[in-house]
Enzyme design. Structure first.
Site, PDB file in Angstrom:
ATOM      1  N   SER A   1       9.760  -6.632 -10.070  1.00 54.24           N
ATOM      2  CA  SER A   1      10.452  -7.919  -9.925  1.00 54.24           C
ATOM      3  C   SER A   1      11.894  -7.651  -9.521  1.00 54.24           C
ATOM      4  CB  SER A   1      10.435  -8.677 -11.247  1.00 54.24           C
ATOM      5  OG  SER A   1      11.437  -9.684 -11.209  1.00 54.24           O
ATOM      6  N   HIS A  12       7.626  -8.547  -6.208  1.00 51.05           N
ATOM      7  CA  HIS A  12       7.559  -9.794  -6.975  1.00 51.05           C
ATOM      8  C   HIS A  12       8.923 -10.492  -6.903  1.00 51.05           C
ATOM      9  CE1 HIS A  12       5.840 -12.363 -10.169  1.00 51.05           C
ATOM     10  NE2 HIS A  12       7.055 -12.366 -10.694  1.00 51.05           N
ATOM     11  N   ASP A  47      11.079 -13.726  -8.077  1.00 50.32           N
ATOM     12  CA  ASP A  47      11.152 -14.790  -9.080  1.00 50.32           C
ATOM     13  C   ASP A  47      12.074 -15.903  -8.616  1.00 50.32           C
ATOM     14  OD1 ASP A  47       9.461 -13.920 -11.255  1.00 50.32           O
ATOM     15  OD2 ASP A  47      10.850 -12.245 -11.489  1.00 50.32           O
ATOM     16  N   MET A  96      13.655 -19.486  -9.427  1.00 51.27           N
ATOM     17  CA  MET A  96      13.945 -20.361 -10.578  1.00 51.27           C
ATOM     18  C   MET A  96      14.915 -21.452 -10.155  1.00 51.27           C
ATOM     19  SD  MET A  96      14.417 -17.542 -13.580  1.00 51.27           S
ATOM     20  CE  MET A  96      13.424 -16.037 -13.636  1.00 51.27           C
ATOM     21  N   HIS A 103       6.822 -16.025  -7.072  1.00 52.47           N
ATOM     22  CA  HIS A 103       6.521 -16.711  -8.334  1.00 52.47           C
ATOM     23  C   HIS A 103       7.468 -17.903  -8.457  1.00 52.47           C
ATOM     24  CE1 HIS A 103       6.589 -16.244 -13.046  1.00 52.47           C
ATOM     25  NE2 HIS A 103       6.054 -17.385 -12.657  1.00 52.47           N
ATOM     26  N   MET A 137       8.984 -20.679 -10.289  1.00 52.96           N
ATOM     27  CA  MET A 137       9.237 -21.293 -11.600  1.00 52.96           C
ATOM     28  C   MET A 137      10.138 -22.496 -11.342  1.00 52.96           C
ATOM     29  SD  MET A 137       9.777 -17.742 -13.651  1.00 52.96           S
ATOM     30  CE  MET A 137      10.052 -16.872 -12.125  1.00 52.96           C
ATOM     31  N   MET A 153       1.790 -15.336 -18.013  1.00 48.23           N
ATOM     32  CA  MET A 153       3.140 -15.036 -18.514  1.00 48.23           C
ATOM     33  C   MET A 153       3.040 -14.460 -19.915  1.00 48.23           C
ATOM     34  SD  MET A 153       5.128 -15.705 -16.048  1.00 48.23           S
ATOM     35  CE  MET A 153       6.590 -15.181 -16.946  1.00 48.23           C
ATOM     36  N   ASP A 161       3.035 -10.779 -16.436  1.00 43.34           N
ATOM     37  CA  ASP A 161       4.459 -10.832 -16.121  1.00 43.34           C
ATOM     38  C   ASP A 161       5.269 -11.064 -17.393  1.00 43.34           C
ATOM     39  OD1 ASP A 161       6.925 -11.219 -14.954  1.00 43.34           O
ATOM     40  OD2 ASP A 161       6.363 -12.985 -13.798  1.00 43.34           O
TER      41      ASP A 161
HETATM   42  C1  DX5 Z   1      10.473 -13.923 -16.054  1.00 38.51           C
HETATM   43  C2  DX5 Z   1      10.046 -13.427 -14.687  1.00 38.51           C
HETATM   44  C3  DX5 Z   1       9.649 -12.012 -14.667  1.00 38.51           C
HETATM   45  C4  DX5 Z   1      10.723 -11.063 -15.101  1.00 38.51           C
HETATM   46  C5  DX5 Z   1      10.092  -9.840 -15.664  1.00 38.51           C
HETATM   47  O1  DX5 Z   1      10.689 -15.270 -16.016  1.00 38.51           O
HETATM   48  O2  DX5 Z   1       8.962 -14.196 -14.187  1.00 38.51           O
HETATM   49  O3  DX5 Z   1       9.092 -11.639 -13.418  1.00 38.51           O
HETATM   50  O4  DX5 Z   1      11.594 -10.706 -14.089  1.00 38.51           O
HETATM   51  O5  DX5 Z   1      11.093  -9.044 -16.180  1.00 38.51           O
HETATM   52  P1  DX5 Z   1      10.806  -7.908 -17.253  1.00 38.51           P
HETATM   53  O6  DX5 Z   1       9.833  -6.957 -16.643  1.00 38.51           O
HETATM   54  O7  DX5 Z   1      12.157  -7.311 -17.457  1.00 38.51           O
HETATM   55  O8  DX5 Z   1      10.259  -8.605 -18.466  1.00 38.51           O
HETATM   56 ZN    ZN Z   2       7.803 -13.455 -12.352  1.00 36.97          ZN
END
Ligand code: DX5
Ligand code: ZN
Length: 217
Positions: free
Chosen positions: A7, A32, A34, A36, A65, A67, A136, A174
């Protein structure tokens, strides 16, 4: 073989292009990303403009991903930016079927993510439309959190719901994946392992990815 999806949430945001190239050289299987929105989760990160700017830096698949609330407003933008897998949250709105159709109309893989509190049964009537389920194992929003191991229990139920269909269903986990936890997640049935802080914990990305591939195996 475990697939590792680093990620980039834990990467150096001032040098994201170089970070992606380094992950590619280090043996990452997917990238990956993320996304947000400060609304669905209490953090703000990356939009389609950044994904587009990163696209020329690797041929690895972009595992995006989302979110975000109202993901339907941005699906086309993320596809145009270069997403290969686009995952929306089951909890993001009432029209999951429509969202999956929107994604699949672009001929890319459609994923659904479940928060730790969302049971597998929420996918019962839609599982046939899903290419990937992103389980998750932390509450989404931030990297570096501790895994919630109970969230892994739903993987077996998801597989049951998928039955013996021809099209394989990929299971991705994840949150809190590291050397100490990855074997448990694999035993629970995951195929793809997202890792942010574990990959970026030192400059040796290749070593960190190899350690995740080998841990407890
Ligand atoms: C959390 C994200 C993850 C996150 C994982 O909301 O979706 O992808 O970056 O990070 P680690 O591996 O540090 O838990
Ligand atoms: Zn993620």
């Amino acid at each position: 073989m475990r697939m590792i999806a680093p990620s980039i949430l834990s990467a150096d945001f001032s040098r994201l292009g170089e970070e992606i190239k380094a992950l590619d050289r280090a043996g990452a299987d997917l990238i990956h990303i993320d996304v947000m929105d400060g609304h669905f989760v209490p953090n703000l990160t990356i939009g389609p403009g950044v994904v587009k700017a990163l696209r020329p830096h690797t041929k690895l698949l972009f595992d995006v991903h989302l979110m975000i609330s109202e993901p339907e407003r941005y699906i086309d933008n993320f596809v145009a930016a270069g997403a290969d897998i686009l995952t929306v949250h089951q909890e993001s709105g009432p029209h999951l079927h429509r969202l999956l159709q929107m994604i699949k109309a672009h001929d890319i893989k459609a994923g659904v993510s479940l928060n730790p509190a969302t049971p597998a049964v929420m996918l019962e009537d839609i599982i046939g439309e899903v290419d990937l389920v992103l389980v998750m194992t932390v509450n989404p929003g931030f990297g570096g959190q501790q895994m919630i191991p109970a969230a892994l229990n739903k993987i077996a139920r998801i597989k049951e719901l998928a039955g013996t269909r021809e099209k394989p269903l990929l299971i991705e986990v994840d949150g809190g994946i590291k050397v100490e936890t990855i074997a448990c997640a694999e035993a629970a049935g995951a195929d793809i392992f997202v890792a942010g802080s574990a990959v970026f914990s030192s400059k040796d990305y290749a070593g960190n990815i190899q350690a995740l591939k080998k841990a407890g195996a």
